[in-house]
Design a protein around this motif. Structure first.
Motif, mmCIF file in Angstrom:
data_model
loop_
_atom_site.group_PDB
_atom_site.id
_atom_site.type_symbol
_atom_site.label_atom_id
_atom_site.label_comp_id
_atom_site.label_asym_id
_atom_site.label_seq_id
_atom_site.Cartn_x
_atom_site.Cartn_y
_atom_site.Cartn_z
ATOM 1 N N PRO A 194 -2.248 8.268 14.911
ATOM 2 C CA PRO A 194 -2.244 8.310 13.982
ATOM 3 C C PRO A 194 -0.958 9.008 13.396
ATOM 4 N N GLN A 195 -0.560 10.113 14.028
ATOM 5 C CA GLN A 195 0.407 11.014 13.539
ATOM 6 C C GLN A 195 1.587 9.879 13.190
ATOM 7 N N GLN A 196 1.968 9.194 13.672
ATOM 8 C CA GLN A 196 2.516 7.842 13.346
ATOM 9 C C GLN A 196 2.708 7.526 11.863
ATOM 10 N N GLN A 197 1.369 7.259 12.117
ATOM 11 C CA GLN A 197 0.660 6.542 10.950
ATOM 12 C C GLN A 197 1.098 7.579 9.688
ATOM 13 N N TYR A 198 0.434 8.652 9.643
ATOM 14 C CA TYR A 198 0.552 10.051 9.035
ATOM 15 C C TYR A 198 2.287 9.785 8.265
ATOM 16 N N LEU A 199 3.181 10.330 9.213
ATOM 17 C CA LEU A 199 4.358 10.491 8.996
ATOM 18 C C LEU A 199 5.234 9.408 8.858
ATOM 19 N N ARG A 200 4.840 8.153 8.496
ATOM 20 C CA ARG A 200 5.412 6.641 7.603
ATOM 21 C C ARG A 200 4.768 7.360 6.188
ATOM 22 N N VAL A 201 3.488 7.423 5.731
ATOM 23 C CA VAL A 201 3.201 7.369 4.695
ATOM 24 C C VAL A 201 3.952 8.761 3.701
ATOM 25 N N CYS A 202 4.181 10.059 4.548
ATOM 26 C CA CYS A 202 4.404 10.877 3.836
ATOM 27 C C CYS A 202 6.374 10.952 4.005
ATOM 28 N N GLU A 203 7.300 10.076 4.826
ATOM 29 C CA GLU A 203 8.895 9.765 4.302
ATOM 30 C C GLU A 203 7.932 8.240 3.454
ATOM 31 N N ALA A 204 7.461 8.016 3.080
ATOM 32 C CA ALA A 204 7.818 6.881 1.775
ATOM 33 C C ALA A 204 7.306 7.449 0.681
ATOM 34 N N ILE A 205 6.620 9.022 0.115
ATOM 35 C CA ILE A 205 6.330 9.897 -0.597
ATOM 36 C C ILE A 205 8.018 10.379 -1.043
ATOM 37 N N ALA A 208 10.447 8.309 -2.653
ATOM 38 C CA ALA A 208 10.598 7.803 -3.797
ATOM 39 C C ALA A 208 10.757 8.910 -4.801
ATOM 40 N N ILE A 209 10.003 9.967 -4.203
ATOM 41 C CA ILE A 209 10.892 11.773 -5.075
ATOM 42 C C ILE A 209 11.906 11.736 -5.093
ATOM 43 N N ARG A 210 12.591 11.783 -4.252
ATOM 44 C CA ARG A 210 13.939 11.838 -3.403
ATOM 45 C C ARG A 210 15.032 10.496 -4.743
ATOM 46 N N GLU A 211 14.272 9.782 -4.583
ATOM 47 C CA GLU A 211 15.079 9.037 -5.362
ATOM 48 C C GLU A 211 15.159 8.819 -6.622
ATOM 49 N N ALA A 212 13.824 9.495 -7.070
ATOM 50 C CA ALA A 212 13.820 9.790 -8.603
ATOM 51 C C ALA A 212 15.342 10.996 -9.011
ATOM 52 N N ARG A 213 15.402 12.086 -7.822
ATOM 53 C CA ARG A 213 16.413 12.796 -8.336
ATOM 54 C C ARG A 213 15.300 14.436 -8.124
ATOM 55 N N ALA A 250 1.204 -1.276 0.149
ATOM 56 C CA ALA A 250 0.294 -0.316 -0.443
ATOM 57 C C ALA A 250 0.890 0.930 0.239
ATOM 58 N N LEU A 251 1.704 1.471 0.956
ATOM 59 C CA LEU A 251 2.462 2.194 1.096
ATOM 60 C C LEU A 251 3.644 2.776 -0.885
ATOM 61 N N ASN A 252 4.052 1.539 -1.136
ATOM 62 C CA ASN A 252 4.801 1.490 -2.884
ATOM 63 C C ASN A 252 3.805 2.329 -3.291
ATOM 64 N N ILE A 253 2.486 1.425 -3.661
ATOM 65 C CA ILE A 253 1.202 2.279 -4.348
ATOM 66 C C ILE A 253 1.388 3.480 -4.776
ATOM 67 N N VAL A 254 1.048 4.448 -3.676
ATOM 68 C CA VAL A 254 0.917 5.528 -2.866
ATOM 69 C C VAL A 254 1.977 6.172 -2.974
ATOM 70 N N ALA A 312 1.665 9.463 -5.758
ATOM 71 C CA ALA A 312 2.062 10.665 -5.614
ATOM 72 C C ALA A 312 4.273 11.003 -6.574
ATOM 73 N N LEU A 313 4.773 9.905 -7.005
ATOM 74 C CA LEU A 313 6.557 10.328 -7.670
ATOM 75 C C LEU A 313 5.324 10.372 -8.991
ATOM 76 N N GLU A 314 4.926 9.962 -9.667
ATOM 77 C CA GLU A 314 3.803 10.615 -10.991
ATOM 78 C C GLU A 314 2.941 11.650 -11.243
ATOM 79 N N MET A 315 2.657 12.368 -10.067
ATOM 80 C CA MET A 315 2.235 13.596 -9.770
ATOM 81 C C MET A 315 2.961 14.602 -9.611
ATOM 82 N N ALA A 316 4.200 14.243 -9.118
ATOM 83 C CA ALA A 316 5.338 14.869 -9.535
ATOM 84 C C ALA A 316 5.271 15.148 -10.694
#
Length: 657
Positions: A317-328, A331-336, A274-278, A282-286
């Protein structure tokens, strides 16, 4: 330090004559081979100088080395100069350099900046100094002086913005996209808004993601030539995990408190797929948008959008949300990509209850919607705001100072379409945020209704976001709108502000939420005091309208008539609110408050039919005003939250009572 020279240095030189007897003293020179922002800046100077004086001023491109010389060609009267990044107009560590210099001496005017957007802002400073004013969007709110001569005194000033990112975000809930007329009105409003943002030195805009392409195609080129960058995203996490996947893979989705996987809310952050799909969506949107900022917010709920499975239950809820934000962000950082990503501190994610350090360079977006707007955020005597102030300090520590403020000064939903001038609170807020080290700030609006109901708020926000140390005077704002009547209008608005601030001590005031009988009595007293003050303000406003009409100034009379109507709407709303609070207070002895506030029972309608009848009479009067073609309200509010939204909101209130 926002402006290197808080007051301009007057040079030992004569005033510079730009136009004499409608004839230009020379041409405008701009660097060769520049992009559309610098070209637009030069065209704006020429266009408004023509509107002021009738003079046709040529724009010519010159080699940069010629513009860099101390002596310009004798027939060049205004020179626009781009300096290299190593020669910034002011010392700055900002990644976005919007600073500029305006120098008028030796018979020439020089506009100098290290960015083309800085040149545009310098151009508007020059035009303001010859008397042009744009306090609110649309041509009806601008003031362009008329003179055969245009003269500027000798001076040298340097400007640097207080906030690096200065952003407006618009929510178009008021627009019926299937109706062509509403779409046309939205486009008309949006183009006026973008034009005004450029003049107010706003450098970011976030149109809502539901805005159709035909509307974006009109405003995006305007944003580009004004150097306004587009931010994207919003409450998109539910969209980043396509709901159609639920039928085949429900484990991707959150589990509710009953232990059931459900396709609403956000996702299951403990599920790596689920994290990877999200993250990939998000990367595609960026990638597609080329936007400098992607906002990734969860479902727009007070609480309840996160997962309760056995693995996620161990996380807040904060920890769950932070995990999602960090995954996004990862992904954006690794795509440079250089796209920034945020974590919104909002509702159940306000407090940074992470239990660990933040692992990606995220911004926090501080959105204190439930704060008290009767007091500045740093007001030590306000218990509500102290809670939010402490949360902001904790967020700054958790995110290493990478903060972005989301404020609600133009939010018609939050304020229930009430007239709520907040300029003095806004001034203190922006100074407090700045003292805390925050350098990015945004404000929510709802189309042209926000210009009407919260115009002074939007102007104060834009002014202070550019220069947090600016001398704020509401009289200047109202004088720009109402000229010789400005002082009288400012006095009436001061009474309205005094009346309405206690109303917005509690968030969502038109909900009429009450905790107990004592609280209900307090709220009723607040409403009664506000109504008494608004009655006096209405009397003075009507008298002023009569004086304006007698003076023969039809345009200003129509403009002020709209504010008189807004004051009438606000009084109507408060009468409805008072009826609702009275009804709820009487029912407190019969059923628990939570049950009372969550349903509208038939016996309440019957028991309080006299209040309901009174409210309906007032409502019908307002609807008649909207239908009356002689009223300015429909002309200003068609296609906005106010015209249909306010009336529909009142109907819902009446049903509850």
């Amino acid at each position: 330090m926002s402006n290197v020279n808080d007051s301009p240095m007057v040079c030992e030189d004569k005033p510079i004559i730009l136009v004499r007897n409608r004839r230009p003293a020379g041409y405008i020179a701009m660097p060769a081979n520049v992009s559309r922002v610098a070209r637009f800046a030069a065209s704006e100077v020429a266009r408004y100088m023509h509107r002021v004086s009738g003079a046709q001023i040529d724009v010519r491109q010159l080699p940069r080395e010629l513009l860099d010389r101390n002596e310009l060609p004798h027939d060049c009267i205004i020179a626009m100069e781009l300096v290299s990044s190593g020669e910034r107009t002011v010392e700055s560590t900002d990644t976005v350099d919007d600073s500029y210099q305006l120098i008028a001496r030796n018979g020439k005017v020089r506009l100098r900046a290290s960015s083309e957007r800085g040149l545009l802002y310098a151009s508007y400073e020059l035009l303001e100094r010859i008397g042009c004013q744009w306090v609110l969007p649309s041509a009806m709110h601008e003031y362009i002086p008329q003179s055969a001569d245009v003269i500027i005194p000798s001076l040298s000033i340097t400007r640097k913005p207080s906030y690096e990112l200065r952003t407006f975000i618009e929510d178009p809930k008021h627009v019926i996209w299937g109706d062509q007329r509403w779409l046309e009105l939205h486009i008309e409003d949006s183009t006026a808004f973008v034009d005004w943002m450029g003049k107010q030195r706003i450098n970011r805009f976030m149109p809502h993601r539901v805005v159709p392409l035909v509307a974006l195609e009109r405003i995006l080129p305007m944003m580009s030539e004004r150097g306004i960058e587009r931010e994207i995203g919003g409450h998109i996490i539910p969209e980043l995990l396509p709901r159609e996947l639920f039928d085949t893979d429900p484990d991707l989705f959150r589990m509710n408190e009953k232990g059931e996987r459900v396709p609403d809310g956000n996702l299951c952050p403990s599920n790596e797929r689920a994290l990877n799909i999200v993250a990939q969506n998000a990367l595609e949107m960026a990638l597609q948008s080329h936007s400098p900022f992607l906002h990734v917010w969860g479902a727009d709920l007070v609480a309840g959008g996160w997962c309760h499975c056995s693995r996620c239950n161990a996380y807040t809820p904060q920890q769950q949300y932070l995990r999602v934000c960090e995954a996004i962000a990862r992904a954006i950082r690794e795509a440079r990509l250089t796209t920034d990503v945020d974590y919104i501190a909002y509702h159940d994610t306000l407090q940074p209850d992470f239990g660990r350090t933040v692992n990606e360079p995220l911004y926090f977006l501080y959105a204190p919607r439930e704060r008290c707007y009767a007091h500045p955020l740093d007001e030590s005597d306000c218990i509500i705001n102290q809670h939010y102030y402490d949360a902001l300090k904790a967020l700054q520590e958790a995110f290493n100072g990478r903060g972005y403020i989301f404020e609600y000064y133009g939010d018609a939903l939050l304020f229930g379409s009430l007239m709520v001038p907040l300029s003095n609170v806004i001034v203190r807020d922006l100074r407090a945020y700045h003292r805390m080290g925050v350098r990015s700030i945004m404000c929510l609006t709802f189309g042209s209704f926000s210009w009407w109901a919260y115009g002074i708020n939007l102007y104060a926000f834009a002014r202070l976001a550019w220069d947090v140390d600016a001398n704020w005077d509401a009289v200047e704002f109202f004088t720009a709108l109402y000229q010789r009547w400005g002082g009288a209008v400012a006095d009436i608005y001061a009474v309205v502000e005094d009346a309405m601030l206690p109303i917005v001590e509690e968030h969502d005031p038109m909900r009429g939420t009450i905790r107990d009988a004592t609280h209900a009595e307090h709220r009723l007293n607040v409403i009664k005091r506000a109504l008494r003050k608004l009655r006096d303000a209405s009397r003075d406003a009507k008298q002023l309208l009569t004086e304006m009409m007698r003076s023969g100034d039809e345009e200003l009379s129509m403009r002020w008539r709209a504010d008189v109507e807004l004051l009438r709407l606000t009084r109507l709303q408060l009468l409805l609110l008072m009826a609702m609070v009275r009804a709820r207070r009487a029912k407190l002895g019969e059923r628990p408050p939570i049950e009372l506030l969550s349903c509208a029972s038939a016996d309440m309608h019957a028991q309080y039919r006299h209040w309901r009848k009174h409210a309906l009479q007032l409502l019908n009067g307002f609807e008649e005003a909207l239908r009356d073609d002689s009223s300015p309200v429909p002309l200003l509010l068609r296609g906005t939250w106010g015209a249909l939204g306010a009336v529909d909101y009142q109907r819902r209130v009446v049903r509850r009572v």
